[in-house]
Design a protein around this motif. Structure first.
Motif, mmCIF file in Angstrom:
data_model
loop_
_atom_site.group_PDB
_atom_site.id
_atom_site.type_symbol
_atom_site.label_atom_id
_atom_site.label_comp_id
_atom_site.label_asym_id
_atom_site.label_seq_id
_atom_site.Cartn_x
_atom_site.Cartn_y
_atom_site.Cartn_z
ATOM 1 N N SER A 45 27.324 31.749 46.190
ATOM 2 C CA SER A 45 27.475 31.226 44.755
ATOM 3 C C SER A 45 27.887 31.969 43.611
ATOM 4 N N LEU A 47 29.281 34.980 43.551
ATOM 5 C CA LEU A 47 30.528 35.610 43.709
ATOM 6 C C LEU A 47 31.541 34.595 43.560
ATOM 7 N N THR A 48 31.317 33.356 43.925
ATOM 8 C CA THR A 48 32.286 32.453 43.733
ATOM 9 C C THR A 48 32.337 31.867 42.036
ATOM 10 N N HIS A 49 31.391 31.541 41.427
ATOM 11 C CA HIS A 49 31.510 30.969 40.171
ATOM 12 C C HIS A 49 31.411 32.043 39.086
ATOM 13 N N ARG A 50 31.268 33.383 39.190
ATOM 14 C CA ARG A 50 31.427 34.236 38.281
ATOM 15 C C ARG A 50 32.493 35.328 38.721
ATOM 16 N N ALA A 51 33.799 34.848 38.351
ATOM 17 C CA ALA A 51 34.915 35.526 38.683
ATOM 18 C C ALA A 51 34.898 36.944 38.143
ATOM 19 N N THR A 54 31.770 41.457 40.312
ATOM 20 C CA THR A 54 32.296 41.812 41.169
ATOM 21 C C THR A 54 31.195 42.252 42.267
ATOM 22 N N GLN A 63 37.041 39.905 48.281
ATOM 23 C CA GLN A 63 36.318 38.969 47.306
ATOM 24 C C GLN A 63 37.354 37.751 46.861
ATOM 25 N N ARG A 64 38.521 38.220 46.525
ATOM 26 C CA ARG A 64 39.560 37.138 46.269
ATOM 27 C C ARG A 64 39.618 36.197 47.286
ATOM 28 N N ARG A 67 36.722 33.941 47.629
ATOM 29 C CA ARG A 67 36.517 32.783 46.378
ATOM 30 C C ARG A 67 37.512 31.912 46.621
ATOM 31 N N GLU A 68 38.811 32.131 47.146
ATOM 32 C CA GLU A 68 39.802 30.864 47.564
ATOM 33 C C GLU A 68 39.145 30.035 48.331
ATOM 34 N N LEU A 71 36.013 27.756 47.096
ATOM 35 C CA LEU A 71 36.411 26.861 45.960
ATOM 36 C C LEU A 71 37.266 25.795 46.529
#
Length: 560
Positions: A45, A47-51, A54, A63-64, A67-68, A71
């Motif tokens: 969470s 990592l996903t919502h605090r772009a 890192t 990480q990218r 997130r993709e 989300l």
């Protein structure tokens, strides 16, 4: 399912699909999968919502991708990725015959990208050794179903596509040498299950990179160090690149057929590598076997005793005895067809438009036949390098009579007869009609005897042995038709016909000048599948011998 496990499952599938394609982001996806396995739902969470933040232990690319997917992009990414792998792989996933991971293992560990690959890998045990007996059994059932389902291409369209991609590769990929068409098309199968091209290069990895970057390539569906399955003009093309020392072995295996490859391999040893196909057969103690013969129909046994036939070549053909003009359903004028045949180097041709009862879009009336004869007379002095025979393709009517009266037919140089209309008759009745035409003294050739339509209709259930015997007895030729919709007689029937003593012709049955050369090549390839030699072919003979063959039957003195 926890958030982490859900994202993990999708990332793993994306990584598998990327590995099939040999995509550059496969490493990022594998790193993302490995990294995510160490995270909690809370870590995910954050990592996903605090772009802007890192995670120190996760590479930026990984990480990218996390997130993709987290989300909500995972479903769409999976749909897009599945659409960019070979058709075989897509269907295996849709049939639930293999998981995404098993599909990736098939590609990366078993070398499977096409149905032919899968069938071979099942045969030689690679699939079972890699995935286990249960998966192999499931995939065997899937392969059998897909063999019935996946649509093959007609030979003509397949060769057009392969010759075009071959030209593209030769023009844009300078490191490729000896680019060759392989697979079903090289064996002149009427229906082609896969489009395959083979080449060699000093550095196959670099050569494959050139192939994948060539302009006109729409997508790369599967890529390894020596192979790429690419999408080109909506067709999957399997491009294989070997080092020179292995080129012969790769071309041999890629040409098939499976039963032939298996038989030769058992004789020479699986591990043998060869720079040329001749070396493959020499190490197996065999004569070189032409691609058109490689079907497991006695060719290996014949090669082992040096008893293979000397097959007819395109250069043996002196003329074309079956073509159409705008007098019937052809697209080009009589003169255009003549001029094109001069360019092809033919010594003689026969103009043979359809008689009135044919179901063609246009047919030849008796009045038009006279006008056509007059035009041929005018053209003969203008084209002194070719002899223009005036003929007709006359329909065999339902009772076996011919569509034009004898008084008309006897004025022609050559008469072809065809069973275009089955008229609802059974095989016995169709055979009687055909043989009545064969025994007519003015009929010289029976065209496309089975009247098959490739991929649509198997052809008439004639008593072919009786047809061959009648043809041999009367001095009537049976045609091997090069039109891609016919290819009739096919190889099996052509072989039986010449074995029975019948003479054959190899004709284009062409309706447009542009295709005359190609359809003659298709006819020759089909004849070679039937073990046909030059001595069997009427239009491989000089014109004087063709005229003598026709005259002998009319005079009641048959010639073989």
């Amino acid at each position: 399912m926890t958030a982490v496990s859900q994202v993990l499952a999708q990332l793993a599938q994306l990584a598998d699909l990327a590995e099939i394609r040999g995509a550059a982001d496969a490493a990022d996806l594998r790193n993302a999968t490995a990294s995510l396995a160490r995270l909690t739902d809370d870590d995910l969470s954050r990592l996903t919502h605090r772009a802007h933040r890192t995670h120190s232990e996760i590479l930026p690319g990984a990480q990218r991708r996390i997130r993709e997917v987290a989300l909500g992009g995972g479903d769409g990414a999976l749909r897009a990725a599945r659409a960019r792998i070979p058709l075989l792989m897509r269907r295996l996933l849709e049939l639930t015959a293999a998981t995404t991971h098993e599909t990736a293992q098939l590609a990366t560990m078993c070398g499977v990208a096409t149905l032919a690959d899968l069938e071979t890998a099942l045969d030689d045990g690679r699939v079972e050794r890699t995935l286990g007996a249960l998966s192999a059994a499931r995939l065997t059932s899937a392969a059998e179903a897909l063999a019935r389902e996946l649509p093959p291409l007609p030979l003509g369209r397949a060769i057009d596509a392969l010759e075009s991609i071959k030209a593209l590769l030769e023009a844009q990929c300078a490191s490729l040498c000896d680019v060759a068409i392989a697979g079903d098309a090289r064996r002149h199968e009427a229906l082609v299950a896969g489009l395959v091209v083979v080449a060699w290069a000093a550095d196959p990895v670099a050569a494959i990179a050139q192939v994948c970057a060539a302009s006109g390539i729409d997508d790369v569906l599967c890529r390894t160090s020596g192979r790429a399955v690419v999408l080109w003009q909506e067709a999957e093309i399997d491009v294989r690149v070997a080092v020179q020392a292995e080129y012969g072995s790769v071309l041999f295996a890629a040409t098939g057929a499976r039963q032939h490859v298996r038989a030769v391999t058992e004789r020479r040893g699986r591990r043998t590598i060869c720079p040329g196909e001749e070396d493959v057969y020499r190490k197996a103690g065999l004569q070189f076997i032409a691609p058109e013969l490689r079907h497991g129909t006695g060719e290996v046994e014949a090669a082992s005793s040096k008893a293979l036939p000397t097959l007819v070549e395109r250069t043996d053909i002196r003329g074309d005895l079956h073509m159409h003009t705008t007098y019937s359903d052809g697209q080009d004028t009589l003169e255009t067809m003549v001029a094109a045949c001069v360019q092809l180097g033919h010594a003689y041709i026969a103009i043979t438009d359809h008689s009135e009862s044919a179901a063609a879009s246009r047919t030849l009336s008796l009045d038009q036949l006279t006008r056509q004869r007059d035009e041929i007379e005018r053209l003969r002095p203008r084209y002194p390098d070719i002899t223009i025979l005036h003929g007709v393709e006359v329909d065999i009517l339902t009772d076996g009579r011919l569509d034009f009266p004898d008084a008309i037919l006897e004025r022609l140089d050559i008469v072809l007869a065809s069973l275009h209309d089955a008229a609802g008759q059974d095989g016995a009745a169709l055979t009687r009609r055909c043989i009545r035409a064969i025994r007519h003294p003015l009929v010289n050739v029976i065209t496309h005897p089975a009247n098959r339509l490739v991929g649509r209709r198997a052809g008439y259930p004639l008593d072919f042995d009786a047809v061959y015997a009648a043809a041999a007895d009367t001095g009537t030729a049976l045609e091997i038709d090069g039109a891609p919709s016919h290819l009739d007689l096919d190889g099996e029937h052509a072989r039986a016909a010449v074995t029975a003593g019948a003479t054959v012709t190899i004709d284009s049955d062409c309706h447009r000048a542009k295709a005359l050369g190609r359809q003659m090549l298709l006819g020759v390839g089909t004849a070679r599948r039937g073990w046909v030699e030059k001595r069997h072919v009427l239009n491989a003979r000089p014109l004087e011998e063709v005229r003598a063959f026709i005259r002998a039957k009319r005079d009641g003195k048959r010639q073989a």
